[in-house]
Design a protein around this motif. Structure first.
Motif, PDB file in Angstrom:
ATOM      1  N   GLU A 124       0.851  -1.187   0.000  1.00  0.00           N
ATOM      2  CA  GLU A 124       0.000   0.000   0.000  1.00  0.00           C
ATOM      3  C   GLU A 124       0.885   1.235   0.000  1.00  0.00           C
ATOM      4  OE1 GLU A 124      -3.729  -0.478   2.653  1.00  0.00           O
ATOM      5  OE2 GLU A 124      -2.252  -1.833   3.537  1.00  0.00           O
ATOM      6  N   ASP A 125       0.413   2.313  -0.632  1.00  0.00           N
ATOM      7  CA  ASP A 125       1.177   3.547  -0.605  1.00  0.00           C
ATOM      8  C   ASP A 125       0.600   4.501   0.434  1.00  0.00           C
ATOM      9  OD1 ASP A 125      -1.008   4.850  -1.807  1.00  0.00           O
ATOM     10  OD2 ASP A 125      -0.175   4.701  -3.825  1.00  0.00           O
ATOM     11  N   SER A 126       1.107   5.716   0.484  1.00  0.00           N
ATOM     12  CA  SER A 126       0.789   6.611   1.599  1.00  0.00           C
ATOM     13  C   SER A 126      -0.612   7.199   1.547  1.00  0.00           C
ATOM     14  CB  SER A 126       1.820   7.743   1.693  1.00  0.00           C
ATOM     15  OG  SER A 126       1.842   8.497   0.499  1.00  0.00           O
ATOM     16  N   VAL A 127      -1.350   7.046   0.419  1.00  0.00           N
ATOM     17  CA  VAL A 127      -2.749   7.485   0.397  1.00  0.00           C
ATOM     18  C   VAL A 127      -3.713   6.307   0.374  1.00  0.00           C
ATOM     19  CG1 VAL A 127      -2.314   9.742  -0.634  1.00  0.00           C
ATOM     20  CG2 VAL A 127      -2.772   7.763  -2.122  1.00  0.00           C
ATOM     21  N   GLY A 128      -3.170   5.077   0.375  1.00  0.00           N
ATOM     22  CA  GLY A 128      -4.030   3.911   0.455  1.00  0.00           C
ATOM     23  C   GLY A 128      -4.355   3.238  -0.857  1.00  0.00           C
ATOM     24  N   ASN A 129      -3.659   3.565  -1.946  1.00  0.00           N
ATOM     25  CA  ASN A 129      -3.759   2.723  -3.126  1.00  0.00           C
ATOM     26  C   ASN A 129      -3.219   1.349  -2.750  1.00  0.00           C
ATOM     27  OD1 ASN A 129      -4.701   4.683  -5.110  1.00  0.00           O
ATOM     28  ND2 ASN A 129      -2.646   5.560  -5.074  1.00  0.00           N
ATOM     29  N   ILE A 130      -3.949   0.293  -3.090  1.00  0.00           N
ATOM     30  CA  ILE A 130      -3.568  -1.071  -2.715  1.00  0.00           C
ATOM     31  C   ILE A 130      -3.163  -1.835  -3.974  1.00  0.00           C
ATOM     32  CG2 ILE A 130      -4.328  -3.224  -1.634  1.00  0.00           C
ATOM     33  CD1 ILE A 130      -6.367  -1.580  -0.053  1.00  0.00           C
ATOM     34  N   PHE A 131      -2.025  -2.523  -3.917  1.00  0.00           N
ATOM     35  CA  PHE A 131      -1.479  -3.234  -5.058  1.00  0.00           C
ATOM     36  C   PHE A 131      -1.303  -4.710  -4.709  1.00  0.00           C
ATOM     37  CE2 PHE A 131       0.015   1.085  -4.831  1.00  0.00           C
ATOM     38  CZ  PHE A 131      -0.089   1.585  -6.115  1.00  0.00           C
ATOM     39  N   GLY A 132      -1.824  -5.592  -5.553  1.00  0.00           N
ATOM     40  CA  GLY A 132      -1.609  -7.026  -5.404  1.00  0.00           C
ATOM     41  C   GLY A 132      -0.861  -7.556  -6.609  1.00  0.00           C
ATOM     42  N   ARG A 133       0.306  -8.142  -6.407  1.00  0.00           N
ATOM     43  CA  ARG A 133       1.210  -8.475  -7.517  1.00  0.00           C
ATOM     44  C   ARG A 133       1.393  -9.977  -7.684  1.00  0.00           C
ATOM     45  NH1 ARG A 133       5.112  -5.353 -10.146  1.00  0.00           N
ATOM     46  NH2 ARG A 133       6.912  -6.461 -11.011  1.00  0.00           N
ATOM     47  N   TRP A 134       1.271 -10.422  -8.939  1.00  0.00           N
ATOM     48  CA  TRP A 134       1.613 -11.790  -9.336  1.00  0.00           C
ATOM     49  C   TRP A 134       2.926 -11.700 -10.105  1.00  0.00           C
ATOM     50  CZ3 TRP A 134      -1.811 -15.216 -13.077  1.00  0.00           C
ATOM     51  CH2 TRP A 134      -1.254 -16.496 -13.168  1.00  0.00           C
ATOM     52  N   GLU A 135       3.983 -12.179  -9.505  1.00  0.00           N
ATOM     53  CA  GLU A 135       5.318 -12.040 -10.085  1.00  0.00           C
ATOM     54  C   GLU A 135       5.429 -12.846 -11.373  1.00  0.00           C
ATOM     55  OE1 GLU A 135       9.274 -10.438  -8.519  1.00  0.00           O
ATOM     56  OE2 GLU A 135       7.189  -9.807  -8.750  1.00  0.00           O
ATOM     57  N   GLY A 136       5.923 -12.216 -12.418  1.00  0.00           N
ATOM     58  CA  GLY A 136       6.107 -12.891 -13.686  1.00  0.00           C
ATOM     59  C   GLY A 136       7.456 -13.567 -13.787  1.00  0.00           C
ATOM     60  N   SER A 236      -5.842   8.348  10.375  1.00  0.00           N
ATOM     61  CA  SER A 236      -6.788   7.534  11.145  1.00  0.00           C
ATOM     62  C   SER A 236      -7.055   6.196  10.464  1.00  0.00           C
ATOM     63  CB  SER A 236      -8.112   8.296  11.322  1.00  0.00           C
ATOM     64  OG  SER A 236      -8.837   8.348  10.104  1.00  0.00           O
ATOM     65  N   ALA A 237      -6.857   6.149   9.137  1.00  0.00           N
ATOM     66  CA  ALA A 237      -7.047   4.910   8.391  1.00  0.00           C
ATOM     67  C   ALA A 237      -5.746   4.125   8.241  1.00  0.00           C
ATOM     68  CB  ALA A 237      -7.614   5.224   7.005  1.00  0.00           C
ATOM     69  N   GLY A 238      -4.655   4.662   8.785  1.00  0.00           N
ATOM     70  CA  GLY A 238      -3.385   3.949   8.752  1.00  0.00           C
ATOM     71  C   GLY A 238      -2.437   4.374   7.659  1.00  0.00           C
ATOM     72  N   TYR A 239      -2.687   5.533   7.054  1.00  0.00           N
ATOM     73  CA  TYR A 239      -1.856   6.003   5.950  1.00  0.00           C
ATOM     74  C   TYR A 239      -1.200   7.345   6.291  1.00  0.00           C
ATOM     75  CZ  TYR A 239      -4.666   2.421   3.707  1.00  0.00           C
ATOM     76  OH  TYR A 239      -5.280   1.241   3.415  1.00  0.00           O
ATOM     77  N   ALA A 240      -0.506   7.923   5.290  1.00  0.00           N
ATOM     78  CA  ALA A 240       0.124   9.249   5.419  1.00  0.00           C
ATOM     79  C   ALA A 240       1.070   9.324   6.615  1.00  0.00           C
ATOM     80  CB  ALA A 240      -0.946  10.335   5.520  1.00  0.00           C
ATOM     81  N   LYS A 241       1.824   8.300   6.814  1.00  0.00           N
ATOM     82  CA  LYS A 241       2.692   8.276   7.994  1.00  0.00           C
ATOM     83  C   LYS A 241       3.833   9.285   7.900  1.00  0.00           C
ATOM     84  CE  LYS A 241       1.488   3.517   9.069  1.00  0.00           C
ATOM     85  NZ  LYS A 241       1.924   2.099   9.151  1.00  0.00           N
ATOM     86  N   ASN A 242       4.325   9.532   6.675  1.00  0.00           N
ATOM     87  CA  ASN A 242       5.413  10.511   6.557  1.00  0.00           C
ATOM     88  C   ASN A 242       4.975  11.813   5.889  1.00  0.00           C
ATOM     89  OD1 ASN A 242       5.145   9.813   3.894  1.00  0.00           O
ATOM     90  ND2 ASN A 242       7.169   8.863   3.694  1.00  0.00           N
ATOM     91  N   GLU A 243       3.696  11.922   5.545  1.00  0.00           N
ATOM     92  CA  GLU A 243       3.108  13.141   4.981  1.00  0.00           C
ATOM     93  C   GLU A 243       3.743  13.584   3.665  1.00  0.00           C
ATOM     94  OE1 GLU A 243       2.744  16.262   7.832  1.00  0.00           O
ATOM     95  OE2 GLU A 243       1.932  14.953   9.403  1.00  0.00           O
ATOM     96  N   ASP A 244       4.445  12.664   3.008  1.00  0.00           N
ATOM     97  CA  ASP A 244       5.058  12.991   1.722  1.00  0.00           C
ATOM     98  C   ASP A 244       4.329  12.212   0.636  1.00  0.00           C
ATOM     99  OD1 ASP A 244       6.581  13.631  -0.452  1.00  0.00           O
ATOM    100  OD2 ASP A 244       8.341  12.448   0.155  1.00  0.00           O
ATOM    101  N   PHE A 245       3.417  12.892  -0.055  1.00  0.00           N
ATOM    102  CA  PHE A 245       2.608  12.193  -1.047  1.00  0.00           C
ATOM    103  C   PHE A 245       3.305  12.083  -2.403  1.00  0.00           C
ATOM    104  CE2 PHE A 245      -0.751  14.081   1.785  1.00  0.00           C
ATOM    105  CZ  PHE A 245      -1.005  12.890   2.451  1.00  0.00           C
ATOM    106  N   SER A 246       4.430  12.741  -2.554  1.00  0.00           N
ATOM    107  CA  SER A 246       5.154  12.610  -3.821  1.00  0.00           C
ATOM    108  C   SER A 246       5.743  11.210  -3.972  1.00  0.00           C
ATOM    109  CB  SER A 246       6.266  13.654  -3.921  1.00  0.00           C
ATOM    110  OG  SER A 246       7.254  13.439  -2.931  1.00  0.00           O
TER     111      SER A 246
END
Length: 484
Positions: A124-136, A236-246
């Motif tokens: 997951e990234d700092s705004v909560g986009n969730i990624f599920g990866r199947w390695e090729g 509050s949802a568990g994201y933005a821990k470092n406040e750097d969205f870049s």
């Protein structure tokens, strides 16, 4: 040799269907097809050279069987859609799921569990986009991605966005069950806040992935209608821990392609009896805020010739929006006045202020922007003629439309042909996360029919059969692109 024979018959099918060597092996996953035809070594060599694929590196995928099938677990997928709809702030059959709310957080956990069950590695990234990866088999190559969103505007339905997330996870299961192994990694994305409900920012997660520097900075000062900051809500949802969205921004080489499965949100496919819509372009909106200031007064005491009515100026501008859109010469140009607010808002008081918000969109950026210019000219002319002041004329956003990539279109078309499903090329007048992912990868969208075209309302519905068709087309498309 049976596996080798199967492999190269598939290559022949691909050549016949696409006339392109760049879209290939995924079409080997033909439902209930058995192939057993002798091919001499010289033919194999010729086909290898033409296709660009080597049997030595790929044939192991098909050693277990010369018959592969696509099986969608529609019953389980329907249950997952129902289960996800239960995470809602409004009663069934409606769904309300707002960014970073308790039900949004529960829904996110639900999605991550499904990704884990599919054998995907999760981040997951700092705004909560969730990624599920199947390695090729070649993980250093740019991945092929798919996905959509699960947030829902108040009192909406349970299929918008959700089909593209749960359907993507199901497509991974389909490919796994068929014995397919990807070359490029496959990644399922659940995008944060496609809907603008809480903070007025649509496609928040995908905009950031596409590299919006201005949004990354704006979010640090953004608050909702209850004066809760985006930062506090995200934390509050568990994201933005470092406040750097870049750090959400994608590298240009992260993905080679992105494909989104979605309900049409319109009636064309259902009305025409077509199974699959192949999206060629996505219209993009421009949002405009206009505020007029006039002279208020008593509704009975001020005579009509002496009035400077801000409300009538706003009403006239609303009609001007319709006029300019209709004069564009294209049915693809649309305009909507969705908000018109009057101050002080009393029946016996002449409006001293009027606030208007306008949405205009098109697949042709120049044509849409020309409409915006004419709306501005009308606002100036109306203000002068009615003796009111333009307090604000602000273009809030002016996103460019996006075109689907030809390679992805061909892969989607080929999949429908292999599956014997009817298809129609069409544009998307609603916009999606795909609009922004197109800035980072070759993009395409798969539409499936929905009941009467209903969307953003509880009556929204897509049949299990139509969803299964979409999942199969998505699975084959992902397979093709993973070997592109």
């Amino acid at each position: 040799m049976a596996a080798s024979r199967f492999l190269f018959i598939i290559i022949i099918l691909v050549v016949l269907l696409t006339s392109s060597s760049s879209i290939g092996l995924g079409l080997g996953l033909i439902e209930n097809v058995v192939v057993d035809i002798d091919i001499d070594d010289e033919t194999i060599k010729t086909m290898e050279e033409f296709s660009g694929y080597s049997s030595s590196s790929l044939v192991h995928q098909f050693q277990s069987s010369s018959s592969l099938s696509l099986v969608v677990d529609s019953l389980n997928l329907s249950k997952q859609i129902d289960d996800l709809s239960s995470f809602s702030d409004s009663p069934s059959p409606s769904v309300t799921r707002i960014l970073y709310s308790d039900n949004d957080v529960r829904a996110r956990s639900f999605i991550k569990n499904l990704m884990a069950d599919a054998g995907l590695s999760i981040r997951e990234d700092s705004v909560g986009n969730i990624f599920g990866r199947w390695e090729g088999s070649e993980p250093d190559l740019s991945a092929v991605s798919t996905g959509s969103h699960i947030d829902a505007i108040p009192y909406s339905g349970k299929y918008d966005g959700v089909v593209g997330v749960l359907g993507a996870i199901q497509a991974i299961h389909v490919l796994n069950r068929s014995g397919f192994k990807p070359k490029r990694s496959l990644e399922v994305i659940m995008f944060t806040s496609e809907e603008p409900t809480r903070y007025g920012i649509s496609c928040l997660g995908s905009r950031l992935l596409a590299g919006s520097v201005s949004l990354a900075e704006t979010l640090k000062q953004t608050v909702d209608n209850h004066n809760i900051s985006f930062l506090d809500a995200a934390k509050s949802a568990g994201y933005a821990k470092n406040e750097d969205f870049s750090n959400v921004f994608l590298d240009d080489q992260t993905y080679s392609a992105f494909v989104e499965l979605h309900i049409e949100q319109g009636p064309i496919l259902e009305n025409e009896g077509v199974s699959i819509g192949i999206v060629t372009a996505i219209a993009a909106p421009a949002s405009i805020k206009v505020e007029f200031g006039g002279n208020g007064g008593h509704a009975g005491a001020v005579l009509m010739p002496q009035r400077n009515d801000a409300g009538l100026a706003a009403a006239e501008l609303a009609l001007a929006v319709e006029k300019h859109v209709l004069e564009s010469g294209s049915i693809d140009t649309v305009g909507t006045v969705g908000i018109l607010e009057l101050h002080p808002g009393a029946i016996n008081s002449i409006p001293s202020k009027a606030h208007v918000e306008i949405d205009t969109r098109d697949i042709d950026e120049k044509r849409r922007n020309n409409v915006i210019e004419k709306i501005h000219e009308s606002a100036v002319e109306i203000s002068k003629r009615r003796g009111v002041e333009i307090l604000e004329f602000k273009i809030v956003n002016q996103d460019p439309p996006a075109l689907s990539d030809e390679s992805v279109i061909k892969a989607m078309e080929s999949a429908t042909q292999v599956l014997n499903l009817s298809n129609k090329k069409m544009i998307s007048r609603a916009y999606h996360d795909s609009l922004f992912m197109a800035r980072k990868a070759a993009m395409g969208m798969i539409f499936i029919p929905c009941y009467k075209g209903y969307s953003h309302k509880p009556e929204e519905y897509a049949s299990p059969e139509d969803i299964a068709n979409g999942v199969k087309v998505l699975a084959l498309t992902l397979a093709n692109l993973s070997f592109n």
